[in-house]
Design an enzyme around this catalytic site. Structure first.
Site, PDB file in Angstrom:
ATOM      1  N   THR C  40       0.825  -1.209   0.000  1.00 53.67           N
ATOM      2  CA  THR C  40       0.000   0.000   0.000  1.00 53.67           C
ATOM      3  C   THR C  40       0.860   1.261   0.000  1.00 53.67           C
ATOM      4  O   THR C  40       0.535   2.248  -0.664  1.00 53.67           O
ATOM      5  CB  THR C  40      -0.894  -0.008   1.258  1.00 53.67           C
ATOM      6  OG1 THR C  40      -1.741  -1.148   1.193  1.00 53.67           O
ATOM      7  CG2 THR C  40      -1.731   1.248   1.351  1.00 53.67           C
ATOM      8  N   HIS C  43       2.041   2.020  -3.389  1.00 54.70           N
ATOM      9  CA  HIS C  43       0.976   2.645  -4.184  1.00 54.70           C
ATOM     10  C   HIS C  43       0.850   4.131  -3.839  1.00 54.70           C
ATOM     11  O   HIS C  43       0.606   4.956  -4.709  1.00 54.70           O
ATOM     12  CB  HIS C  43      -0.369   1.968  -3.923  1.00 54.70           C
ATOM     13  CG  HIS C  43      -0.407   0.534  -4.341  1.00 54.70           C
ATOM     14  ND1 HIS C  43       0.325   0.032  -5.382  1.00 54.70           N
ATOM     15  CD2 HIS C  43      -1.123  -0.534  -3.846  1.00 54.70           C
ATOM     16  CE1 HIS C  43       0.090  -1.254  -5.528  1.00 54.70           C
ATOM     17  NE2 HIS C  43      -0.779  -1.626  -4.606  1.00 54.70           N
ATOM     18  N   GLU C  65       2.639   0.063   9.328  1.00 56.21           N
ATOM     19  CA  GLU C  65       3.071  -1.153  10.025  1.00 56.21           C
ATOM     20  C   GLU C  65       4.149  -0.751  11.034  1.00 56.21           C
ATOM     21  O   GLU C  65       5.334  -0.706  10.694  1.00 56.21           O
ATOM     22  CB  GLU C  65       3.617  -2.170   9.018  1.00 56.21           C
ATOM     23  CG  GLU C  65       2.604  -2.582   7.962  1.00 56.21           C
ATOM     24  CD  GLU C  65       3.191  -3.492   6.900  1.00 56.21           C
ATOM     25  OE1 GLU C  65       2.451  -3.900   6.001  1.00 56.21           O
ATOM     26  OE2 GLU C  65       4.399  -3.809   6.974  1.00 56.21           O
ATOM     27  N   CYS C  97     -20.990   0.389  15.373  1.00 57.25           N
ATOM     28  CA  CYS C  97     -21.822  -0.146  14.296  1.00 57.25           C
ATOM     29  C   CYS C  97     -22.152  -1.619  14.580  1.00 57.25           C
ATOM     30  O   CYS C  97     -21.648  -2.220  15.534  1.00 57.25           O
ATOM     31  CB  CYS C  97     -21.113  -0.021  12.946  1.00 57.25           C
ATOM     32  SG  CYS C  97     -19.692  -1.112  12.781  1.00 57.25           S
ATOM     33  N   CYS C 100     -19.067  -3.967  14.614  1.00 55.90           N
ATOM     34  CA  CYS C 100     -18.285  -3.763  15.844  1.00 55.90           C
ATOM     35  C   CYS C 100     -19.002  -4.404  17.031  1.00 55.90           C
ATOM     36  O   CYS C 100     -18.388  -5.084  17.865  1.00 55.90           O
ATOM     37  CB  CYS C 100     -18.087  -2.272  16.108  1.00 55.90           C
ATOM     38  SG  CYS C 100     -16.802  -1.513  15.085  1.00 55.90           S
ATOM     39  N   ILE C 180       3.615 -11.450   3.069  1.00 56.84           N
ATOM     40  CA  ILE C 180       2.498 -12.090   3.791  1.00 56.84           C
ATOM     41  C   ILE C 180       2.398 -13.566   3.414  1.00 56.84           C
ATOM     42  O   ILE C 180       2.154 -14.420   4.258  1.00 56.84           O
ATOM     43  CB  ILE C 180       1.172 -11.340   3.539  1.00 56.84           C
ATOM     44  CG1 ILE C 180       1.282  -9.911   4.094  1.00 56.84           C
ATOM     45  CG2 ILE C 180       0.010 -12.077   4.201  1.00 56.84           C
ATOM     46  CD1 ILE C 180       0.045  -9.062   3.875  1.00 56.84           C
TER      47      ILE C 180
END
Lengths: 361, 361, 361, 361
Positions: C40, C43, C65, C97, C100, C180
């Site tokens: 990310t 990007h 991270e 919400c 959650c 990952i």
């Protein structure tokens, strides 16, 4: 053939000559490679209260933890052929009751047990229902195959009734390290348990638990196992208890060392009723207690096969003795001595070949 | 404001005038619409052995099953505003222990209970941690909102720790039909149980269980409930037992009426240790026993809201009485009489509006 | 303090001096030990189509991270104190919400991401919501702590949405061995997978997958990975696929190498829509596809902590580089080179102490 | 006997006279009471591309959704006797492959389908493997028994691969209301769904969905079903989608109307590959997609039996027509008309007795 048989409803057994049995239409005849001795077999030899109540017919051959080569098959058996090396699932299910029809044949409503309700395996040949013969496959030593049934008990207890999703990364206590407890230590290690605590009064057995990978060994005659487990887990308790002892006090202790939301799988059979503090140890903690018996047919056998054939669990430390059928008395004495793991009776003790390293009697 | 308070560590209580409390930074002040009486409240009034051991500080206001309108909010409360109608989750969790961090706050390691460890709700106002205030939403009568907490106990027991996948199409026994048992009958019907068997010695309560949808009513003082359940289920037993009685004998009976592989959820709190036949009733049957306490925060509240707001469960037969705060003694007597469902104490008994049909004292 | 910031909505970034931020009432200020670079972040540096659509406000500091020591806490923070070493959960949930409230905060309906929707961590200090600061505990190296967030992605994918009951004793394919994927290989090994097949075109990454314990390495540019997996599994396919590549073709291949009843967890993000043969590869096989994002809060963090602190998974082969903040361009180039695992940006590159063995730039 | 047979590999069929078949050793011969027409049967009559590819041998009798009385049993059949009224599980499993051995016989690796791979049921008699004959039991009308197989599809889809724990109190969309979709509406209502939304372009079928208990009816040719479902659920989406249409566009829409963490069970078979937005609709939402085929053997049959025998689901609105075997062309035309539910072919159309109220052709 030679067979070790109960002749009368009382202590003792005799090694006698009987005809080789014939398989029925949906059965197979197996030439026995080895049959290991179970606690149940000791009860049958000694003819304790359980045996007197449970066993219907004598004379009969006993023994049930068995592996060997298919020798002949019945007319209705189409998927097995002579020569296949098989291990026996000892729960003989009816196939038609509600639990069988819903995928839980191992708790069949009409369950019969090999070597208890039927002629058993301490003999040169044994007849099995074809559906109870598990093809062992490659990578598993024939002697190891003869302990797949009790090893499967440990696997089933570890996975539990919920799929074993709570073993990996969690702490596990194994209470009672007879052979199935020893196996269980190895199994939960292979399933990714974070920490394995083995609780067992017998020093020889604790040693075996250690060989199988236990991180912590507790002697409940020396320390309070509940306090010790809580200390080890910073007061939280273990997420999983595998109860293999059947000891009433140990079962109660198991609930007390369990973490909130934890799971205790009960496989050891207590002789009497058990008194529990459900209030504080089960209800407020939302603990889950589950009975475990036999092996899921045949999901557990597949898991067992993988664990053994890949070496993820090495059971050789637990297979400690091997005797010819004629030395059955020594074999039973060794089993009862508290200084053994699994003891195998072999009709042809020379037919080992594949296995080495354990005492051969 | 008026508040019903324990003044001393002994039997009795007093309705006294105290200042309206101030909410802390992360708390809300609720104007009480109604607070229903729980068995725990009876124990606190009577000051039994449990109360003496469990309650730390008196004087204190007790009562915890409560609903009302938010009156003021603390400085750190951003998602609730005055006017919101809320019901109280009574388990006050720390939010930081292992069980909280893994989504099981209702069994928090540092759990405190509203009205037991903190000032309670038999008063005109009560302070709640903001995180314990559940916004009730439309379609639920304010009086019904005041019983959402014990109703949630029944919902949590029905779903169990495994998600309730075993209710639909299965048979369920509810042992003990006090208010939570009555609720449970309605809940398992709404979840698609095939057959609901209610076991309760009190005839009034059996009548309520019938109103809530029980298919079979058993009086355990008249028939052997184990034999009766087995006969009703053709010898198989029920797949699920919801144990709401806390009676030691009933818990043992629960294990005996359970089908192979069945589940017993234990919510009723036994006074003493319980003796079980683990061998035949748990291990060989692979039964699953699970403790149930509180409500999942806040999955159970959402399920509760849906069941009540849609009318899937109609609890009006169970809300049988409603008294003003000044008539608290009558309210407690009624609760203890064995001829009531839920009894609500209302600071302003005229403020009902929405509810009708139940005896108003 | 120095911070690496996007200055404009276009390619590039600048290391600039900005004031040390102040934590809000429920936030903590963390002195950054290390922040690892995610895809990310590439990007965002390159400002691709996704970044342009997704990022609202610039200028902003990016990076997410991260691990470091708590430096100061806000007024409403009571459970964390300066000095605590923490790692950041990057999913900032609303807490109120439906998802959650039902224990699934990581898929919050109002989710915000650290360093994308808020000021990020490529800086000397970063502000975190207090609830997003995970106390790392003993036994985990500070550099390792900075990769707990992506490692947690791998753990969550391995456990899946069902608890990971299908990993132990089963075969698993990991498609795509970026960091990952490399982590995932180690995780499923630790969870007891029978056989781990790593599929990755980049030879360097396949080497890392091998170091992490993959049993079989497949280069999909050299062999048909579907055919190879089926051959390896005797035609059955793998029980679990962990899809980490986001490659449309690989996702389709994943469904084709899955055994009947198997599970594919999808974590890699495809750029475009994906076309699947649902008929033969999903419906008739009863395959299960599940989306995976983030980490369960905070069950996954606990599992992550156990796996790392006990050494069950050793991630040192994957942490390949470490650069000072001023050498950020080299760090990003290394990340994009295809010849790196995790690359850490350290404001104070000398402050390592604990870690050794990896290239320091 | 008379049998409706495919004579050649092309459109059409013929009602011809053939000998009554003999059951093999482990088979039963059933005198057909009724066989309902499935979409698959239309494909076989029309001989579409699927049929040409899938069907190996003609001539053959087709039809598979069947119930009738056992007329004779093979030599190896011991638990069934002539006179037993049975319905057919149409998935013929090998019993020995990995999926069979792990309790998932319905996705057997060597699966054969009655009436597709074997001689079928549009005839006066049909032969079934004994293990595929489900004893219907009391309380189920013989005509209803003939639709237990497709009703079981709906039950299996509703319970899903995870046990159906997500139906009760949740909202469910059923996409495609052919007969199985109509059944599914009734099933999820009986399982406690909070709200059932039926999506179907055909007005007649929407009417049937309404009769079965749908709360909301959507015509996807009139409204955007995704927008309508989101509006109906206040933007959250439905927790469960049961996809019964097989329509590529509808499958994509199903993912878009799914709530975060929701489940879509796919039973309808698309003709072609399906393009999905995995990124936003599956991965970020952690949606779960699962293929559904057949029925769990025989857990689904037990659930089916309970739902039908207790009246929890009343399927009479869906059984709309009944024709004698000689009027097969009318029966197929009616099935294809879009103005029918289930259409039953009865060798002896007078042999109804038990059922009334539906059009008899």
């Amino acid at each position: 053939m030679r067979a070790l048989r109960k002749i009368a409803r009382g202590p003792g057994a005799e090694l006698v000559e009987v005809p080789i049995p014939e398989p029925g239409d949906d059965e197979v005849l197996v030439r026995v490679h080895g049959a290991s001795i179970c606690g149940t077999d000791l009860h049958m030899l000694d003819w304790n209260e359980w045996a007197d109540r449970r066993v219907r017919d004598v004379p009969m051959t006993f023994g049930h933890e068995v592996a060997g080569a298919v020798h002949a098959v019945g007319d209705e058996v189409h998927h097995l052929h002579p020569g296949a090396f098989v291990a026996a699932e000892t729960h003989i299910a009816c196939g038609h009751c509600t639990t069988c029809q819903t995928g839980r044949a191992h708790i069949c409503e009409n369950l019969r047990i090999l070597g208890v309700d039927t002629e058993g395996a301490f003999a040169e040949y044994v007849v099995l229902p074809a559906q109870n013969a598990w093809v062992v496959g490659e990578g598993i030593d024939p002697d190891v195959a003869s302990i797949m049934e009790p090893f499967g008990n440990a696997v089933h207890a570890a996975f539990g009734t919920g799929g074993g999703e709570d073993i990996a990364t969690n702490s596990v206590a194994v209470i009672g390290c007879g052979p199935i407890g020893m196996f269980a230590v190895g199994v939960v290690r292979a399933l990714g348990a974070f920490e394995v605590i083995a609780i067992e009064p017998n020093g020889y057995r604790r040693g075996k638990a250690s060989e199988m990978g236990a991180d912590v060994l507790l002697d409940p005659t020396e320390v309070d196992p509940v306090a010790a487990v809580l200390e080890q887990t910073k007061g939280v308790g273990v997420e999983v208890v595998l109860e293999m002892s059947g000891n009433e006090r140990a079962i109660d202790q198991g609930t007390r060392m369990l973490a909130r939301g934890g799971r205790m799988s009960l496989l050891g059979l207590p002789d009497a009723s058990v008194t529990l503090d459900l209030n504080d140890q089960v209800i407020f903690k939302e603990a889950r207690l589950q009975g475990i018996t036999g092996r899921e047919m045949f999901r557990t056998w597949q898991q067992t096969t993988t664990l053994l054939s890949t070496g993820r669990v090495d059971v050789t430390p637990v297979i400690t003795h091997r005797f010819g059928l004629d030395r059955w008395q020594e074999a039973f004495d060794t089993t009862a001595s508290g200084r053994s793991g699994k003891v195998i009776l072999a009709p042809d003790p020379e037919a080992t070949g594949h296995t080495t390293g354990h005492t051969t009697g």
